[in-house]
Scaffold this motif. Structure first.
Motif, PDB file in Angstrom:
ATOM      1  N   ALA A  11       0.824  -1.207   0.000  1.00  0.00           N
ATOM      2  CA  ALA A  11       0.000   0.000   0.000  1.00  0.00           C
ATOM      3  C   ALA A  11       0.864   1.266   0.000  1.00  0.00           C
ATOM      4  N   LEU A  12       2.137   1.131   0.397  1.00  0.00           N
ATOM      5  CA  LEU A  12       3.037   2.294   0.429  1.00  0.00           C
ATOM      6  C   LEU A  12       3.675   2.557  -0.939  1.00  0.00           C
ATOM      7  N   LEU A  13       3.439   1.668  -1.875  1.00  0.00           N
ATOM      8  CA  LEU A  13       4.097   1.731  -3.184  1.00  0.00           C
ATOM      9  C   LEU A  13       3.077   1.964  -4.296  1.00  0.00           C
ATOM     10  N   PRO A  14       3.490   2.508  -5.446  1.00  0.00           N
ATOM     11  CA  PRO A  14       4.840   2.995  -5.743  1.00  0.00           C
ATOM     12  C   PRO A  14       5.089   4.352  -5.094  1.00  0.00           C
ATOM     13  N   ILE A  15       6.362   4.668  -4.955  1.00  0.00           N
ATOM     14  CA  ILE A  15       6.743   5.944  -4.365  1.00  0.00           C
ATOM     15  C   ILE A  15       8.089   6.368  -4.950  1.00  0.00           C
ATOM     16  N   GLU A  16       8.330   7.667  -5.012  1.00  0.00           N
ATOM     17  CA  GLU A  16       9.651   8.145  -5.427  1.00  0.00           C
ATOM     18  C   GLU A  16      10.355   8.762  -4.234  1.00  0.00           C
ATOM     19  N   THR A  17      11.660   8.515  -4.146  1.00  0.00           N
ATOM     20  CA  THR A  17      12.457   9.170  -3.124  1.00  0.00           C
ATOM     21  C   THR A  17      13.461  10.075  -3.828  1.00  0.00           C
ATOM     22  N   ALA A  18      13.912  11.110  -3.124  1.00  0.00           N
ATOM     23  CA  ALA A  18      14.791  12.107  -3.743  1.00  0.00           C
ATOM     24  C   ALA A  18      16.155  12.173  -3.067  1.00  0.00           C
ATOM     25  N   SER A  19      16.422  11.280  -2.135  1.00  0.00           N
ATOM     26  CA  SER A  19      17.718  11.277  -1.445  1.00  0.00           C
ATOM     27  C   SER A  19      17.888   9.930  -0.748  1.00  0.00           C
ATOM     28  N   ALA A  25      14.137   6.310   5.145  1.00  0.00           N
ATOM     29  CA  ALA A  25      12.865   6.544   5.845  1.00  0.00           C
ATOM     30  C   ALA A  25      11.771   5.632   5.299  1.00  0.00           C
ATOM     31  N   LEU A  26      11.803   5.383   3.994  1.00  0.00           N
ATOM     32  CA  LEU A  26      10.825   4.465   3.413  1.00  0.00           C
ATOM     33  C   LEU A  26      11.037   3.053   3.975  1.00  0.00           C
ATOM     34  N   GLY A  27      12.290   2.630   4.066  1.00  0.00           N
ATOM     35  CA  GLY A  27      12.578   1.309   4.635  1.00  0.00           C
ATOM     36  C   GLY A  27      12.035   1.192   6.047  1.00  0.00           C
ATOM     37  N   GLU A  28      12.176   2.271   6.792  1.00  0.00           N
ATOM     38  CA  GLU A  28      11.683   2.281   8.165  1.00  0.00           C
ATOM     39  C   GLU A  28      10.164   2.092   8.181  1.00  0.00           C
ATOM     40  N   ARG A  29       9.476   2.738   7.249  1.00  0.00           N
ATOM     41  CA  ARG A  29       8.011   2.596   7.180  1.00  0.00           C
ATOM     42  C   ARG A  29       7.615   1.199   6.719  1.00  0.00           C
ATOM     43  N   LEU A  30       8.355   0.659   5.741  1.00  0.00           N
ATOM     44  CA  LEU A  30       8.050  -0.688   5.260  1.00  0.00           C
ATOM     45  C   LEU A  30       8.220  -1.707   6.393  1.00  0.00           C
ATOM     46  N   ALA A  31       9.217  -1.465   7.238  1.00  0.00           N
ATOM     47  CA  ALA A  31       9.531  -2.424   8.313  1.00  0.00           C
ATOM     48  C   ALA A  31       8.355  -2.637   9.256  1.00  0.00           C
ATOM     49  N   ASP A 141      19.481  11.856  -7.963  1.00  0.00           N
ATOM     50  CA  ASP A 141      19.251  11.143  -6.704  1.00  0.00           C
ATOM     51  C   ASP A 141      17.833  10.599  -6.594  1.00  0.00           C
ATOM     52  N   ARG A 142      17.078  10.665  -7.678  1.00  0.00           N
ATOM     53  CA  ARG A 142      15.697  10.175  -7.573  1.00  0.00           C
ATOM     54  C   ARG A 142      15.640   8.673  -7.835  1.00  0.00           C
ATOM     55  N   ARG A 143      14.836   8.000  -7.019  1.00  0.00           N
ATOM     56  CA  ARG A 143      14.638   6.565  -7.167  1.00  0.00           C
ATOM     57  C   ARG A 143      13.155   6.281  -7.111  1.00  0.00           C
ATOM     58  N   ARG A 144      12.711   5.324  -7.920  1.00  0.00           N
ATOM     59  CA  ARG A 144      11.333   4.869  -7.846  1.00  0.00           C
ATOM     60  C   ARG A 144      11.330   3.500  -7.166  1.00  0.00           C
ATOM     61  N   VAL A 145      10.437   3.335  -6.214  1.00  0.00           N
ATOM     62  CA  VAL A 145      10.324   2.065  -5.490  1.00  0.00           C
ATOM     63  C   VAL A 145       8.919   1.547  -5.752  1.00  0.00           C
ATOM     64  N   GLU A 146       8.845   0.366  -6.349  1.00  0.00           N
ATOM     65  CA  GLU A 146       7.543  -0.152  -6.758  1.00  0.00           C
ATOM     66  C   GLU A 146       7.432  -1.630  -6.424  1.00  0.00           C
ATOM     67  N   LYS A 147       6.208  -2.113  -6.538  1.00  0.00           N
ATOM     68  CA  LYS A 147       5.969  -3.525  -6.330  1.00  0.00           C
ATOM     69  C   LYS A 147       6.662  -4.330  -7.426  1.00  0.00           C
TER      70      LYS A 147
END
Ligand code: ADP
Ligand code: MG
Length: 157
Positions: A11-19, A25-31, A141-147
Motif C-alpha cells: 500500500a506504500l508503493l509505488p513511491i519516489e524518493t529524492a535522497s 525513511a521508506l525502509g523504516e516505514r516498510l519495516a 538522486d531520484r529513485r522509484r520504489v515499486e511492487k
C-alpha cells in the motif's frame, strides 16, 4: 488472510524518493509491516538503493543502520533487531549450493525477517508469499520504489 499481492506493505508503493535519507525513511516505514518469517526480495541494479532501503528496515526494527552493509562476500549478515534481520546479497554468488553452506532454508523459514538483494539469483528457492519490491534509478538522486513481480529477470538475461 493476506495474500502477498495485497500485503499492507504494498500500500506504500509505488513511491519516489529524492535522497538516500528518504529511501532510508521508506525502509523504516516498510519495516512496520514485516513479521517474523517474512521474506522481502529487493530487485534493482547496482546503485538503485537496495542497501539503503535495508538500512531503513534495520532502523525500523530497532537496529542501527550503520551496522548495515552489503554482505557481498559472506552472502549474509545478521543484525541485532527484533525480529532478527537476515540480509542476503547474492551479487557475487556463483552456484546455488553456496546457499546451502549458509543454511539458507533456516534463514528463509525461521523466526527472523529475511531481505535479499539480487533475489533473481535464487528465484527458484524463494518461498511462496515472498514480498517483491523493485528499485529503479531515475535521474540524479531520484529513485522509484515499486511492487516487483514474481519471476523477475535481470536486464538482458
Ligand atoms: P544498491 O544496494 O542497490 O547497490 P546502495 O544503497 O548501496 O545501492 O547505493 C545507492 C547509492 O545511490 C548510494 O551511493 C546513495 O548515496 C546513492 N543515492 C542517491 N540517491 C538515492 C536515493 N534516493 N535512494 C537511495 N540511494 C541514493
Ligand atoms: Mg547493495
Amino acid at each position: 488472510m493476506n495474500r502477498p499481492s495485497d500485503h499492507p506493505l504494498y500500500a506504500l508503493l509505488p513511491i519516489e524518493t529524492a535522497s538516500p535519507e528518504e529511501t532510508l525513511a521508506l525502509g523504516e516505514r516498510l519495516a512496520r509491516h514485516l513479521r517474523p518469517g517474512d521474506v522481502l526480495a529487493l530487485y534493482g541494479d547496482l546503485g538503485a538503493g537496495k542497501t539503503h532501503l535495508v538500512k531503513g528496515l534495520a532502523r525500523g526494527l530497532g537496529g542501527d543502520p550503520e551496522d548495515v552493509s552489503s554482505p557481498t562476500f559472506t552472502l549474509v549478515n545478521e543484525y541485532a533487531t527484533r525480529p532478527p534481520l537476515y540480509h542476503l546479497d547474492l551479487y557475487r554468488i556463483e552456484r546455488l549450493s553456496e546457499l546451502d553452506e549458509i543454511g539458507v532454508e533456516e534463514l528463509l523459514h525461521g523466526e527472523g525477517v529475511c531481505v535479499v538483494e539480487w533475489p533473481e539469483r535464487m528465484e527458484p528457492l524463494l518461498p511462496p508469499g515472498t514480498l517483491r519490491v523493485r528499485l529503479l534509478h531515475l535521474e540524479g538522486d531520484r529513485r522509484r520504489v515499486e511492487k516487483g513481480r514474481e519471476g523477475e529477470r535481470e536486464k538482458g538475461g
